[in-house]
Design a protein around this motif. Structure first.
Motif, short mmCIF file in Angstrom:
data_model
loop_
_atom_site.label_atom_id
_atom_site.label_comp_id
_atom_site.label_asym_id
_atom_site.label_seq_id
_atom_site.Cartn_x
_atom_site.Cartn_y
_atom_site.Cartn_z
N ILE A 76 37.20 4.37 19.13
CA ILE A 76 37.24 4.72 20.55
C ILE A 76 38.26 3.88 21.29
O ILE A 76 38.29 2.65 21.14
CB ILE A 76 35.85 4.53 21.19
CG1 ILE A 76 34.78 5.31 20.41
CG2 ILE A 76 35.87 4.99 22.65
CD1 ILE A 76 33.36 5.04 20.91
N SER A 77 39.09 4.53 22.07
CA SER A 77 39.95 3.83 23.03
C SER A 77 39.57 4.29 24.42
O SER A 77 39.05 5.40 24.60
CB SER A 77 41.42 4.09 22.74
OG SER A 77 41.72 5.47 22.79
N MET A 85 38.90 13.95 23.67
CA MET A 85 38.72 13.15 24.88
C MET A 85 37.39 13.51 25.52
O MET A 85 37.05 14.69 25.66
CB MET A 85 39.86 13.40 25.87
CG MET A 85 39.77 12.56 27.13
SD MET A 85 41.22 12.74 28.19
CE MET A 85 40.81 11.55 29.47
N ILE A 86 36.64 12.50 25.92
CA ILE A 86 35.41 12.67 26.68
C ILE A 86 35.67 12.21 28.11
O ILE A 86 36.13 11.09 28.34
CB ILE A 86 34.25 11.85 26.08
CG1 ILE A 86 33.95 12.27 24.65
CG2 ILE A 86 33.00 12.00 26.95
CD1 ILE A 86 33.33 13.63 24.51
N GLY A 132 32.13 17.00 13.22
CA GLY A 132 33.19 17.94 12.91
C GLY A 132 34.40 17.29 12.28
O GLY A 132 35.38 17.98 11.97
N GLY A 133 34.37 15.97 12.10
CA GLY A 133 35.48 15.27 11.49
C GLY A 133 36.50 14.72 12.46
O GLY A 133 37.56 14.23 12.04
N PHE A 134 36.19 14.77 13.75
CA PHE A 134 37.12 14.27 14.77
C PHE A 134 36.66 12.87 15.18
O PHE A 134 35.75 12.72 15.99
CB PHE A 134 37.16 15.23 15.96
CG PHE A 134 37.50 16.63 15.55
CD1 PHE A 134 38.81 17.00 15.29
CD2 PHE A 134 36.51 17.58 15.39
CE1 PHE A 134 39.13 18.28 14.89
CE2 PHE A 134 36.82 18.88 15.00
CZ PHE A 134 38.12 19.23 14.74
N THR A 135 37.25 11.87 14.60
CA THR A 135 36.71 10.52 14.71
C THR A 135 37.55 9.57 15.55
O THR A 135 37.22 8.40 15.67
CB THR A 135 36.54 9.91 13.30
OG1 THR A 135 37.80 9.95 12.62
CG2 THR A 135 35.51 10.70 12.50
N GLU A 136 38.65 10.07 16.13
CA GLU A 136 39.45 9.26 17.05
C GLU A 136 39.23 9.79 18.46
O GLU A 136 39.56 10.94 18.75
CB GLU A 136 40.93 9.31 16.68
CG GLU A 136 41.23 8.69 15.33
CD GLU A 136 42.71 8.68 15.01
OE1 GLU A 136 43.52 8.95 15.93
OE2 GLU A 136 43.05 8.43 13.85
N MET A 196 29.89 13.18 21.55
CA MET A 196 30.50 12.20 20.66
C MET A 196 30.03 12.41 19.22
O MET A 196 30.82 12.44 18.28
CB MET A 196 30.18 10.77 21.13
CG MET A 196 30.88 10.38 22.42
SD MET A 196 30.26 8.83 23.13
CE MET A 196 30.86 7.64 21.93
N GLU A 197 28.73 12.59 19.05
CA GLU A 197 28.19 12.82 17.72
C GLU A 197 28.66 14.15 17.15
O GLU A 197 28.95 14.26 15.94
CB GLU A 197 26.67 12.76 17.75
CG GLU A 197 26.11 11.37 17.99
CD GLU A 197 24.59 11.33 17.94
OE1 GLU A 197 23.96 12.39 17.74
OE2 GLU A 197 24.02 10.23 18.11
N ALA A 198 28.74 15.17 18.01
CA ALA A 198 29.18 16.48 17.54
C ALA A 198 30.64 16.44 17.10
O ALA A 198 31.02 17.07 16.11
CB ALA A 198 28.98 17.52 18.64
#
Length: 236
Positions: free
Chosen positions: A75-76, A1-2, A41-45, A35-37
């Motif tokens: 992204i949601s 979550m951002i 790291g493989g966290f794409t949701e 978001m890019e980081a």
């Protein structure tokens, strides 16, 4: 979550027409760096909470974002501004987004610049095995927060009281169980839009030795003023 819902009052007038997480550092929106980081790291949701000028964030990144060659992000959005007319503070925003999050999830602020931080599966695996409710990354205290926030015990526990305290970077791993009783009384999904800060929840869990922490020594800036933004963008 951002976390991207704040008004950014101290950044005015820059944030009068642009949400703070879209202010650019080295040619990219602030929030694009984590978001890019995460994608690397493989966290794409990803879940992004918005409020002030939130439509500009969702318009900028959409529902699927391919950023500088990193794996595509799905992204949601948790639109607190649309649903409640204002941001719900950190804990209120996380609880609102809980139905969109997993049992274990990352949280990072969209207005903090930590370009070298690595979001790794190894960190998630260690956290999952620990049984803790949260794991926080702390940083050496900047000039604007000289007293720090939390300490770290020799065993790696986060401490409310310590002779030496560090500043919370805003980057952490969490279990959904932290945002339930006895630490948080807001129902999952926060249907009433309750506003709540995160620190009291963390401090209560720390008192029960349910929060771990480590020190992050890489470059880190809380981009809280126009002056700090200018410093980051000034060639050295």
């Amino acid at each position: 979550m951002i976390l991207a819902a704040g008004r950014g009052e101290r950044m005015r007038p820059l944030t009068d027409s642009l949400p703070k997480p879209l202010l650019e550092v080295h040619g990219k929106p602030l929030m694009q760096w984590p978001m890019e980081a995460l994608a690397a790291g493989g966290f794409t949701e990803l879940v992004v909470n918005t409020a002030w000028l939130g439509e500009k964030i969702s318009s900028r990144f959409g529902l699927n974002a391919l950023l500088d060659g990193h794996p595509a992000l799905s992204i949601s959005y948790s639109d607190e501004g649309h649903d409640f007319g204002e941001a719900l503070e950190t804990a209120g925003g996380i609880v609102r987004a809980l139905p969109q999050l997993g049992e274990i999830f990352w949280v990072a602020a969209g207005d903090v610049f930590a370009p070298d931080f690595a979001f790794t599966q190894a960190s998630v695996d260690r956290f999952a095995a620990s049984g803790k409710l949260a794991h926080l990354w702390l940083v050496p205290n900047p000039a604007h927060n000289p007293k720090g926030d939390f300490g770290i015990s020799a065993e790696g526990l986060a401490l409310n009281s310590a002779a030496e305290k560090y500043t919370f970077s805003t980057i952490g791993l969490y279990r959904a169980a932290l945002f339930a009783l006895p630490y948080c009384g807001i129902p999952a999904g926060n249907p009433a839009g309750a506003k709540a800060p995160l620190a009291p929840i963390l401090r209560a869990a720390m008192d029960n030795e349910r929060v771990s922490a480590e020190l992050y020594a890489g470059p880190w800036t809380d981009v809280g003023t126009p002056e700090r933004l200018l410093q980051l963008n000034t060639p050295r």
